[in-house]
Write a protein that holds these residues in place. Structure first.
Motif, PDB file in Angstrom:
ATOM      1  N   SER A   1       0.857  -1.238  -0.049  1.00  0.00           N
ATOM      2  CA  SER A   1      -0.096   0.129  -0.081  1.00  0.00           C
ATOM      3  C   SER A   1       0.938   1.114  -0.026  1.00  0.00           C
ATOM      4  O   SER A   1       1.938   1.422   0.760  1.00  0.00           O
ATOM      5  CB  SER A   1      -0.849  -0.026   1.513  1.00  0.00           C
ATOM      6  OG  SER A   1      -1.762   0.913   1.154  1.00  0.00           O
TER       7      SER A   1
ATOM      8  N   LYS B   1       0.854   2.379  -7.169  1.00  0.00           N
ATOM      9  CA  LYS B   1       0.260   1.475  -8.197  1.00  0.00           C
ATOM     10  C   LYS B   1      -1.091   2.456  -8.792  1.00  0.00           C
ATOM     11  O   LYS B   1      -1.142   2.449 -10.132  1.00  0.00           O
ATOM     12  CB  LYS B   1      -0.310   0.200  -7.481  1.00  0.00           C
ATOM     13  CG  LYS B   1       0.709  -0.659  -6.946  1.00  0.00           C
ATOM     14  CD  LYS B   1       0.151  -1.865  -6.207  1.00  0.00           C
ATOM     15  CE  LYS B   1      -0.864  -1.689  -5.424  1.00  0.00           C
ATOM     16  NZ  LYS B   1      -0.484  -0.970  -3.828  1.00  0.00           N
TER      17      LYS B   1
ATOM     18  N   THR C   1      -1.580   5.729  -8.493  1.00  0.00           N
ATOM     19  CA  THR C   1      -1.170   6.496  -9.094  1.00  0.00           C
ATOM     20  C   THR C   1      -0.645   6.306 -10.512  1.00  0.00           C
ATOM     21  O   THR C   1      -0.976   7.264 -11.425  1.00  0.00           O
ATOM     22  CB  THR C   1       0.003   7.397  -8.364  1.00  0.00           C
ATOM     23  OG1 THR C   1      -0.528   7.570  -6.873  1.00  0.00           O
ATOM     24  CG2 THR C   1       0.564   8.697  -8.981  1.00  0.00           C
TER      25      THR C   1
ATOM     26  N   HIS D   1      -4.159  -6.640  -4.869  1.00  0.00           N
ATOM     27  CA  HIS D   1      -3.661  -7.128  -3.815  1.00  0.00           C
ATOM     28  C   HIS D   1      -3.676  -8.491  -3.632  1.00  0.00           C
ATOM     29  O   HIS D   1      -3.035  -9.055  -2.393  1.00  0.00           O
ATOM     30  CB  HIS D   1      -4.166  -6.465  -2.666  1.00  0.00           C
ATOM     31  CG  HIS D   1      -3.539  -4.853  -2.245  1.00  0.00           C
ATOM     32  ND1 HIS D   1      -2.697  -4.612  -1.732  1.00  0.00           N
ATOM     33  CD2 HIS D   1      -4.033  -3.876  -2.569  1.00  0.00           C
ATOM     34  CE1 HIS D   1      -2.171  -3.350  -1.671  1.00  0.00           C
ATOM     35  NE2 HIS D   1      -3.240  -2.613  -2.188  1.00  0.00           N
TER      36      HIS D   1
HETATM   37  N1  LIG Z   1      -4.974  12.713  -3.861  1.00  0.00           N
HETATM   38  C1  LIG Z   1      -3.732  12.409  -3.476  1.00  0.00           C
HETATM   39  N2  LIG Z   1      -2.890  13.754  -2.968  1.00  0.00           N
HETATM   40  C2  LIG Z   1      -1.793  13.625  -2.230  1.00  0.00           C
HETATM   41  N3  LIG Z   1      -1.225  12.362  -2.198  1.00  0.00           N
HETATM   42  C3  LIG Z   1      -1.663  11.297  -2.717  1.00  0.00           C
HETATM   43  C4  LIG Z   1      -2.940  11.356  -3.220  1.00  0.00           C
HETATM   44  N4  LIG Z   1      -3.382  10.195  -3.701  1.00  0.00           N
HETATM   45  C5  LIG Z   1      -2.211   9.288  -3.526  1.00  0.00           C
HETATM   46  N5  LIG Z   1      -1.500  10.039  -2.706  1.00  0.00           N
HETATM   47  C6  LIG Z   1       0.018   9.690  -2.223  1.00  0.00           C
HETATM   48  O1  LIG Z   1       0.911   8.922  -3.165  1.00  0.00           O
HETATM   49  C7  LIG Z   1       1.380   7.694  -2.722  1.00  0.00           C
HETATM   50  C8  LIG Z   1       1.031   6.647  -3.794  1.00  0.00           C
HETATM   51  O2  LIG Z   1      -0.366   6.411  -3.438  1.00  0.00           O
HETATM   52  P1  LIG Z   1      -1.177   5.324  -4.310  1.00  0.00           P
HETATM   53  O3  LIG Z   1      -2.666   5.613  -3.772  1.00  0.00           O
HETATM   54  O4  LIG Z   1      -1.068   5.611  -5.645  1.00  0.00           O
HETATM   55  O5  LIG Z   1      -0.558   3.919  -3.636  1.00  0.00           O
HETATM   56  P2  LIG Z   1      -1.227   2.488  -4.011  1.00  0.00           P
HETATM   57  O6  LIG Z   1      -0.100   1.729  -4.521  1.00  0.00           O
HETATM   58  O7  LIG Z   1      -2.411   2.511  -4.974  1.00  0.00           O
HETATM   59  O8  LIG Z   1      -1.904   1.935  -2.415  1.00  0.00           O
HETATM   60  P3  LIG Z   1      -3.071   1.039  -2.105  1.00  0.00           P
HETATM   61  O9  LIG Z   1      -2.524  -0.158  -2.532  1.00  0.00           O
HETATM   62  O10 LIG Z   1      -3.169   1.371  -0.732  1.00  0.00           O
HETATM   63  O11 LIG Z   1      -4.117   1.353  -3.058  1.00  0.00           O
HETATM   64  C9  LIG Z   1       1.025   7.826  -1.270  1.00  0.00           C
HETATM   65  O12 LIG Z   1       2.101   8.366  -0.459  1.00  0.00           O
HETATM   66  C10 LIG Z   1      -0.386   8.458  -1.241  1.00  0.00           C
HETATM   67  O13 LIG Z   1      -0.238   8.788  -0.011  1.00  0.00           O
END
Ligand SMILES: Nc1ncnc2c1ncn2[C@@H]1O[C@H](COP(=O)(O)OP(=O)(O)OP(=O)(O)O)[C@@H](O)[C@H]1O
Ligand SMILES: [Mg+2]
Length: 258
Positions: free
Chosen positions: A39, A43, A45, A205
């Motif tokens: 997490s 991913k 993003t 996941h």
């Molecule tokens: N809208 C936002 N504004 C600011 N920071 C963000 C935003 N969305 C995500 N982040 C930050 O960007 C980083 C990557 O987040 P992201 O959601 O892409 O991760 P992920 O791998 O999809 O996680 P998960 O498995 O929990 O969904 C994290 O540090 C998160 O806090």
């Protein structure tokens, strides 16, 4: 028509926070690529940079290049709205338009695209619902609200809506995480069928799911809190799950962290 994705040197920010750094990969047409990783490793993003949804977030900014066949999605003069039609997206929580009927939900993206004759629209809606394996369950209640379907049916409705506009690529961000095991299997079967026509990228996941549905798997990780996420490796799914090149990948898939 399915298209090849070629990403190079992609970095994405939220304001000053660098969320992902220097990602490069290619995704072959008519294949399924799974994104896995802990997490916060970026991913979602990264997925959203593939259809220019990232910049919708205030402060969202991207450096680097995303080629879809021979077009740079970040090139000058490229219309993000048309990119999002070419590269469709299905979200974690099924999000049908609550006030619209099943029919209207599937047709929603088409109406924006132009004017269709009623019979044309009906044909596309039927084909899309069939493509999403939902037709038989809803054909007698197309004018009932989309919100009245079960969670798994709603997710297939969202897939029907996404494929109705004939995208080249379908991005799916944890599309089964809100679903029961039966609906999950239905979506996984569907992904297997859809890859005949589309290029598919799925975030999950669920390691078994990645192993079941994908041809290639990309493992993302981050060095620590506040650090940008990076692509650690991407390879044939079989290889990632049996003999990955990087120790961190092995640790992650064997459940030693994350
Ligand atoms: N809208 C936002 N504004 C600011 N920071 C963000 C935003 N969305 C995500 N982040 C930050 O960007 C980083 C990557 O987040 P992201 O959601 O892409 O991760 P992920 O791998 O999809 O996680 P998960 O498995 O929990 O969904 C994290 O540090 C998160 O806090
Ligand atoms: Mg995510």
């Amino acid at each position: 028509m399915a298209k090849r994705i070629d990403v190079s040197g992609l970095t994405a920010y939220y304001g000053t926070h660098k969320a992902i750094e220097d990602i490069s990969m290619t995704v072959e047409p008519r294949s399924v690529t799974a994104f896995i990783g802990p997490s916060g490793c970026g991913k979602s993003t990264f997925l959203r940079t593939l259809n220019r949804m990232h910049e919708v977030t205030p402060g969202g900014r991207v450096e680097g290049k995303v080629m879809l066949d021979d077009e740079n999605l970040y090139g000058a003069g490229v219309d993000p709205v048309s990119v999002r039609r070419t590269v469709g997206m299905v979200f974690q929580r099924p999000n049908p338009f609550p006030t619209m009927s099943i029919f209207e939900n599937v047709a929603a993206g088409l109406k924006l695209n132009g004017s269709y004759k009623k019979s044309e629209l009906e044909g596309i809606v039927e084909k899309s619902l069939k493509g999403a394996n939902l037709w038989n369950e809803v054909k007698d209640r197309l004018n009932k609200p989309g919100a009245g379907l079960s969670g798994g049916q709603q997710q297939r409705l969202c897939i029907a809506r996404a494929i109705a506009v004939e995208p080249d690529v379908l991005l799916m961000d944890e599309p089964c995480s809100a679903l029961d095991p039966i609906s999950t299997l239905a979506i996984e079967d569907l992904i297997g069928e859809l890859k005949e026509r589309f290029t598919i990228v799925i975030v999950t996941h669920n390691m078994q799911q990645a192993a079941r549905v994908s041809d290639r798997t990309a493992f993302f990780n981050l060095a620590g809190v506040g650090q940008p996420g990076k692509l650690i490796e991407i390879d044939e799914t079989e290889r990632i799950f049996s003999n990955p090149s990087v120790q961190a990948t092995e640790d992650y898939i064997s459940g030693r962290f994350g």
